[in-house]
Write an enzyme that holds these catalytic residues in place. Structure first.
Site, PDB file in Angstrom:
ATOM      1  N   GLY A  31       0.808  -1.216   0.000  1.00 32.87           N
ATOM      2  CA  GLY A  31       0.000   0.000   0.000  1.00 32.87           C
ATOM      3  C   GLY A  31       0.840   1.265   0.000  1.00 32.87           C
ATOM      4  O   GLY A  31       2.024   1.248  -0.338  1.00 32.87           O
ATOM      5  N   ALA A  32       0.204   2.386   0.398  1.00 35.88           N
ATOM      6  CA  ALA A  32       0.831   3.709   0.265  1.00 35.88           C
ATOM      7  C   ALA A  32       1.381   3.847  -1.148  1.00 35.88           C
ATOM      8  O   ALA A  32       2.555   4.136  -1.374  1.00 35.88           O
ATOM      9  CB  ALA A  32       1.911   3.916   1.328  1.00 35.88           C
ATOM     10  N   HIS A  34       2.412   4.668  -4.988  1.00 31.19           N
ATOM     11  CA  HIS A  34       2.994   5.812  -5.678  1.00 31.19           C
ATOM     12  C   HIS A  34       3.210   5.441  -7.144  1.00 31.19           C
ATOM     13  O   HIS A  34       2.856   4.331  -7.575  1.00 31.19           O
ATOM     14  CB  HIS A  34       4.301   6.247  -5.005  1.00 31.19           C
ATOM     15  N   HIS A  37       4.688   2.009  -8.060  1.00 31.69           N
ATOM     16  CA  HIS A  37       3.721   0.900  -8.076  1.00 31.69           C
ATOM     17  C   HIS A  37       2.889   0.933  -9.355  1.00 31.69           C
ATOM     18  O   HIS A  37       2.644  -0.096  -9.984  1.00 31.69           O
ATOM     19  CB  HIS A  37       2.768   0.993  -6.874  1.00 31.69           C
ATOM     20  N   ASP A 151      14.169  -3.007  -4.638  1.00 37.18           N
ATOM     21  CA  ASP A 151      14.419  -4.094  -3.684  1.00 37.18           C
ATOM     22  C   ASP A 151      15.042  -5.267  -4.442  1.00 37.18           C
ATOM     23  O   ASP A 151      14.453  -6.342  -4.553  1.00 37.18           O
ATOM     24  CB  ASP A 151      13.114  -4.511  -3.015  1.00 37.18           C
ATOM     25  N   MET A 185      11.584   6.079  -5.716  1.00 35.14           N
ATOM     26  CA  MET A 185      10.250   6.177  -5.122  1.00 35.14           C
ATOM     27  C   MET A 185      10.055   5.083  -4.077  1.00 35.14           C
ATOM     28  O   MET A 185      10.387   3.925  -4.296  1.00 35.14           O
ATOM     29  CB  MET A 185       9.176   6.083  -6.195  1.00 35.14           C
TER      30      MET A 185
END
Length: 282
Positions: A31-32, A34, A37, A151, A185
């Site tokens: 979530g959250a 940006h 994503h 990641d 990001m």
């Protein structure tokens, strides 16, 4: 967009799509959301008939309880964002739906990938990652799943987990999506103070200089140079920097001709931990 909170209903919906020979693309998130994503979702939309996004803040991959508590939760605005790009399905389960009453990680062997970099600083983190990604893959059974290269260690570990568990899903790593000033990001960026947000692009600027130096300088020289740069800079605290073999993630002591390398960095901007990486040309 259809929204599901429980596994049973989601599986039933996806089974119908698969019966109709539809391909499923999957973007797991915490979530959250940006633009990073959204770029993954757009890639999934181009290659698949149906795109599923999951939003689940996974407790077993946080080694720091405070970090888990502070992780931004913005479900309402996330739903609006997903609707704006015509996402097909959102899976937003509770912790109980995923773990029942046993909130614990499986134990994995990632052939040593888990002991490098992040694994040295975040105890049990990758067991948590492996547990939730494997669980989500078993629920969604996608054809292809999409992950960002920010990641990169996590990406390599997920590929290893899929191979070792013989899961029928293709893993697609996608380029790092950056702000205009170069900052990678991240949902954590929203927690940066104004002062730290202004200095944070220093991380990527320094990595770009590392990439240039890699052609002419030794690994030892680059390590010393970078440590000095961060000590002079002052506001950002370097947790680690390493030049590593992309395949094994083992730290390089010197450059070898037939290997592909990447530089990895973790930095504290106040309380907020930021990571980044860049591919290097030998």
């Amino acid at each position: 967009m259809e929204i599901f909170n429980n596994k049973k209903d989601l599986k039933s919906c996806l089974l119908e799509h698969k019966t109709n020979k539809k391909t499923i693309g999957f973007v797991p998130t915490m979530g959250a959301l940006h633009q990073g994503h959204l770029s993954l979702i757009e890639k999934a939309k181009k290659k698949n008939d149906i795109v599923v996004v999951s939003i689940f803040v996974n407790p077993t991959q946080f080694d720091n309880v405070e970090d888990l508590k502070k992780y931004p939760k913005t479900l309402e605005s996330d739903i609006k964002l997903l609707e704006s790009i015509s996402c097909d399905i959102l899976f937003s389960p509770s912790v109980e739906e995923i773990y029942s009453e046993n909130i614990a990680s499986e134990k994995f062997n990632f052939d040593g990938l888990e002991h490098q970099m992040e694994g040295k600083f975040r105890d049990g983190h990758f067991d948590g990652v492996g547990t939730i990604v494997k669980t989500l893959f078993e629920i969604v059974t996608p054809n292809t799943a999409y992950f960002g290269q920010k990641d990169f260690q996590q990406l390599q570990i997920i590929k290893k987990m899929v191979k070792k568990n013989h899961l029928d899903v293709k893993i697609k790593g996608c380029p790092i999506f950056r702000e205009e000033d170069g900052l990678a990001m991240s949902s954590r960026n929203t927690r940066l103070t104004k002062e730290h947000r202004e200095i944070a692009p220093f991380i990527y600027k320094t990595l770009k200089k590392v990439k240039k130096k890699f052609g002419t300088k030794s690994v030892v020289e680059i390590n010393k140079w970078l440590e000095k740069k961060f000590k002079k800079q002052g506001l950002l605290e370097l947790e680690y920097f390493t030049i590593a073999d992309e395949k094994t993630l083992e730290t390089a002591e010197k450059k070898e001709a037939n290997k592909q390398y990447r530089a990895f960095i973790a930095v504290f901007a106040g309380e907020v931990r930021l990571i980044d990486n860049i591919q290097l040309k030998n």
